[in-house]
Scaffold this active site. Structure first.
Site, short mmCIF file in Angstrom:
data_model
loop_
_atom_site.label_atom_id
_atom_site.label_comp_id
_atom_site.label_asym_id
_atom_site.label_seq_id
_atom_site.Cartn_x
_atom_site.Cartn_y
_atom_site.Cartn_z
N CYS A 78 5.06 -6.34 1.72
CA CYS A 78 5.46 -4.93 1.73
C CYS A 78 4.76 -4.17 2.87
CB CYS A 78 5.19 -4.31 0.35
SG CYS A 78 6.01 -2.74 0.11
N TYR A 79 3.82 -3.28 2.57
CA TYR A 79 3.11 -2.59 3.66
C TYR A 79 2.47 -3.61 4.61
CZ TYR A 79 0.09 0.56 6.22
OH TYR A 79 -0.51 1.27 7.24
N GLY A 101 0.84 -1.20 0.00
CA GLY A 101 0.00 0.00 0.00
C GLY A 101 0.87 1.24 0.00
N LYS A 155 -10.95 -10.81 -15.79
CA LYS A 155 -11.05 -10.87 -17.25
C LYS A 155 -10.31 -12.08 -17.84
CE LYS A 155 -12.42 -8.31 -20.82
NZ LYS A 155 -13.67 -7.54 -20.84
N SER A 188 -23.66 -7.65 -26.45
CA SER A 188 -23.03 -6.55 -27.19
C SER A 188 -22.00 -7.05 -28.18
CB SER A 188 -22.35 -5.60 -26.20
OG SER A 188 -21.20 -6.24 -25.65
N GLY A 189 -21.57 -8.31 -28.01
CA GLY A 189 -20.50 -8.81 -28.86
C GLY A 189 -19.15 -8.67 -28.18
N GLY A 190 -19.11 -7.94 -27.04
CA GLY A 190 -17.88 -7.85 -26.24
C GLY A 190 -17.63 -9.19 -25.55
N VAL A 191 -16.42 -9.33 -24.99
CA VAL A 191 -16.05 -10.62 -24.40
C VAL A 191 -16.99 -11.02 -23.25
CG1 VAL A 191 -14.22 -11.88 -23.21
CG2 VAL A 191 -13.64 -10.25 -24.99
N ASP A 192 -17.28 -10.07 -22.36
CA ASP A 192 -18.04 -10.43 -21.16
C ASP A 192 -19.47 -10.88 -21.48
OD1 ASP A 192 -15.73 -9.61 -19.97
OD2 ASP A 192 -16.51 -7.65 -19.37
N SER A 193 -20.16 -10.10 -22.34
CA SER A 193 -21.54 -10.51 -22.62
C SER A 193 -21.56 -11.76 -23.50
CB SER A 193 -22.35 -9.37 -23.24
OG SER A 193 -21.94 -9.10 -24.56
N SER A 194 -20.53 -11.94 -24.33
CA SER A 194 -20.50 -13.14 -25.18
C SER A 194 -20.28 -14.39 -24.33
CB SER A 194 -19.38 -13.03 -26.21
OG SER A 194 -19.61 -11.94 -27.05
N GLU A 230 3.94 -11.00 -6.41
CA GLU A 230 2.88 -11.03 -7.41
C GLU A 230 3.33 -10.50 -8.77
OE1 GLU A 230 3.13 -9.14 -4.79
OE2 GLU A 230 2.33 -7.12 -5.06
N HIS A 273 7.71 -7.98 -3.64
CA HIS A 273 6.40 -8.27 -4.25
C HIS A 273 6.43 -9.58 -5.04
CE1 HIS A 273 4.32 -4.49 -3.32
NE2 HIS A 273 5.56 -4.00 -3.30
#
Ligand code: XMP
Length: 525
Positions: free
Chosen positions: A87-88, A60, A381, A235-241, A183, A181
Site C-alpha cells: 500500500c503506502y 500508512g 501475545k 500477577s496471575g496474568g498470562v505474561d507474568s505466568s 496481512e 493488504h
C-alpha cells in the site's frame, strides 16, 4: 544449537499503519522472526540491516504526494535486500525509484478482485478464481492514492479497473509492491503471498516455532543469569505466568516469585495462583496480603488516573520492600512483551497519545539496583500464549481474558471500597461462569463486570431493595485498539442478570454496555 532462530529475520518498516504489528505477526506465523522499526529510526544503517534477509514496507495514513511525506531511507533502498512494499510502502517505492503516484478519484476501501499479470515470484501460482485463462485474487484494499507510473525496470504484476497498477516487481533487484493488504484475513490468500516473499524471495526457513523459541529463551536466560538469583512479580496474568513457567524451567530454584494481593483481584484468584505455581509447579512464592494498605491509600481517591498512580506506586513500594528481603537477588524479571516495547518506544518519541497510563510499561524506580530480565520482550501475545502451552500451562490459564494491572480498581467507578470490590467479585464470577457454561468465554475477547457507585430501587420477593448497579461488558477485538460489543443473546443475558440479582443481595440492577471502541474504551476508567 538453537541460536539461529533469529538468523532468518525480516524487518517491517512502519509508516504508521494500524496493520504493522499484524504484518510482523503474519510473518512470524510462517516461522520467520520479524522486527518492526519506525520509518525514521536513525539506527537503521547497513550494520543494523545486515541482520535481516528481507524488508517489508508497511502501509500508512500519509500521502506520498506532499513534500514532507515519510519515505524509505537510502540505507534501506541500497541494502541489496529483497523489499516488499504494501500500500503506502508500494507508493513510496514508486515515487522514490522514479515512478509516479497520484491521488485517485475513487477511494477504494474493502474487497476488490485483482487480476494477476505476468509471471513473478510473489503472485504467480496463487489464485482464488481462474477465468478465461486469467488468475484473479480476492483482496482487501484501503487506499486513496495510487501508482500512476511504474519506475524503470518494473513489470506490472496486478491490476484492477480502478487501480491499473495494483502490483509491480523488479525481479532482478527483488523489489515488489502490492497495493492490497496481504496481512488481513479478508485477503484470502494473503498468507501465501507473504510466504512467497519470505521463503521464495528472501530464502528464509521456518525456525521460529514455539519449541525453538522456548529452547532459545532458556539458553539465553541461563547465559544471562548464571548462578544469580531472580525475583519475579507474579500477577496471575498470562505474561507474568508464562515468564514464571519459563524461568522455572531455565533456572528452577534460583527464582523467587512475589505475589501481591492488592485486594483488587478477581474471585479466588490468589488461591488459584498459589495452587498452580506454588503447589503444582513447586515455585518459591512469597504471598503478600496488602489489601488493607492498597484500600487505605485509595480512600477518597476517585479520579481514574490518580487511582492508577496510587495503585502503581503502592505496588512498587510493597514489591521493593519484599524484594529487599530476598538474599542475593541481582535480577528482576518482568513479563514485558513486544507490543509493550513498541508502545514505549512510540510514547518516548511522542508519536503515541496517552489515553490511559498503563503502569506495567515503565514505572521502575530510577535507582533500582537489580538488573532487568525480560525473556518475553521479543514476543507478541499470541506467541506468549503458544509458548505457555509449550511449557505445559493449562489452556484455560493461557487463554484467559486480559485483566488490567490496576485490577478491579478501574472497574469500580470513582472511589474504591472493600464492600464494592466484594460485590463486584461475586457478580463478575457469575458472569464469567455463565460465559464458560454457554461455551462463549473463548468466543469473546474480553468480558467483565463493572461496578457503578449508584443505587437503584428494585423489588425482590415482596420486599423493596435499594442497592447497587453493575454493568456487563463483553467485547470482540483482534488487537484491543478497536473493539465492538459482543452480541450475546437475550436469553443468556437474562440468565446472568437474574443470577446476579438473586444471588447477591447488594445488587439490584444489571445493565449492559454496548459501546464500541472508539469512541468508548474497553474498560470504563
Ligand atoms: P482500554 O480500556 O484502554 O483497554 O480500551 C485496552 C486493553 O488494555 C487493558 N487495560 C490495561 N492493562 N494496565 C493494564 O495492564 C492498565 O492500566 C490497563 N487499562 C486497560 C484493558 O483491560 C484492555 O484489555
Amino acid at each position: 544449537m538453537t541460536s539461529d532462530i533469529h538468523d532468518d529475520a525480516v524487518l517491517i518498516v512502519d509508516f504508521g499503519s494500524q496493520y504493522s504489528q499484524l504484518i510482523a505477526r503474519r510473518v512470524r506465523e510462517l516461522g520467520v522472526f520479524s522486527q518492526i522499526c519506525a520509518w525514521d529510526n536513525d539506527q537503521v544503517n547497513p550494520e543494523y540491516l545486515s541482520k535481516f534477509r528481507g524488508i517489508i514496507l508497511s502501509g500508512g495514513p500519509e500521502t506520498t504526494t506532499i513534500d514532507s511525506a515519510p519515505f524509505a531511507s537510502d540505507a534501506i533502498l541500497s541494502a541489496g535486500l529483497p523489499i516488499l512494499g504494501i500500500c503506502y510502502g508500494m507508493q513510496t517505492l514508486a515515487k522514490q525509484l522514479g515512478g509516479a503516484v497520484e491521488p485517485s478519484d475513487v477511494h477504494e476501501f474493502g474487497y476488490a478482485r485483482i487480476e494477476v499479470e505476468g509471471q513473478n515470484k510473489l503472485l504467480s501460482g496463487i489464485s482464488d478464481h481462474h477465468e478465461d485463462g486469467k488468475d484473479y485474487l480476492d483482496v482487501w484494499m484501503s487506499h486513496g492514492d495510487r501508482v500512476s507510473e511504474m519506475p524503470e525496470g518494473f513489470q506490472l504484476t496486478a491490476s484492477t479497473e480502478s487501480c491499473p497498477i495494483a502490483g509491480f516487481a523488479d525481479e532482478e533487484r527483488h523489489i515488489y509492491g502490492i497495493q492490497f493488504h496481504p496481512e488481513v484475513t479478508h485477503t484470502l490468500q494473503g498468507a501465501r503471498v507473504l510466504e512467497h516473499f519470505v521463503r521464495g524471495v528472501c530464502g528464509c526457513g521456518s525456525s521460529w516455532t514455539p519449541a525453538q523459541i522456548v529452547a532459545d529463551a532458556i539458553e539465553k536466560i541461563r547465559d544471562q543469569v548464571g548462578t544469580d538469583h531472580v525475583i519475579l512479580g507474579l500477577s496471575g496474568g498470562v505474561d507474568s505466568s508464562v515468564t514464571a513457567a519459563l524461568l522455572a524451567k531455565a533456572i528452577g530454584k534460583q527464582l523467587t516469585c512475589v505475589f501481591v494481593d492488592n485486594g483488587l483481584l478477581r474471585k479466588d484468584e490468589a488461591t488459584q495462583v498459589i495452587e498452580m505455581f506454588g503447589d503444582d509447579m513447586g515455585l518459591d512464592i512469597r504471598q503478600i496480603d496488602a489489601e488493607e494498605l492498597f484500600l487505605g491509600k485509595l480512600k477518597g481517591v476517585s479520579d481514574p488516573e490518580e487511582k492508577r498512580k496510587v495503585i502503581g506506586n503502592t505496588f512498587i513500594e510493597v514489591f521493593d520492600e519484599s524484594a529487599a528481603t530476598i538474599d542475593n537477588a541481582n535480577w528482576l524479571a518482568q513479563g514485558t512483551i513486544y507490543p509493550d516495547v513498541i508502545e514505549s518506544a512510540a510514547s518516548a518519541t511522542g508519536k503515541a497519545h496517552v489515553i490511559k497510563s498503563h503502569h506495567n510499561v515503565g514505572g521502575l524506580p530510577e535507582d533500582m539496583q537489580l538488573k532487568l530480565l525480560e525473556p518475553l520482550r521479543e514476543l507478541f501475545k499470541d506467541e506468549v500464549r503458544k509458548i505457555g502451552l509449550e511449557l505445559g500451562l493449562p489452556y484455560d490459564m493461557v487463554y484467559r481474558h486480559p485483566f488490567p494491572g490496576p485490577g478491579l480498581g478501574v472497574r469500580i467507578l470513582g472511589e474504591v471500597k472493600k464492600e464494592y470490590a466484594d460485590l463486584l467479585r461475586e457478580a463478575d464470577a457469575i458472569f464469567i461462569e455463565e460465559l464458560r457454561t454457554a461455551d462463549l468465554y473463548h468466543k469473546v475477547s474480553q468480558a467483565f463486570t463493572v461496578f457503578l457507585p449508584v443505587r437503584s430501587v428494585g423489588v425482590v420477593g415482596d420486599a423493596r431493595r435499594y442497592a447497587h448497579v453493575v454493568s456487563l461488558r463483553a467485547v470482540e477485538t483482534i488487537d484491543f485498539m478497536t473493539a465492538r460489543s459482543a452480541h450475546l443473546s437475550h436469553d443468556f443475558l437474562d440468565r446472568v442478570s437474574s443470577r446476579i440479582i438473586n444471588e447477591i443481595p447488594g445488587i439490584s440492577r444489571v445493565t449492559l454496555d454496548i459501546s464500541s471502541k472508539p469512541p468508548a474504551t474497553i474498560e470504563w476508567e
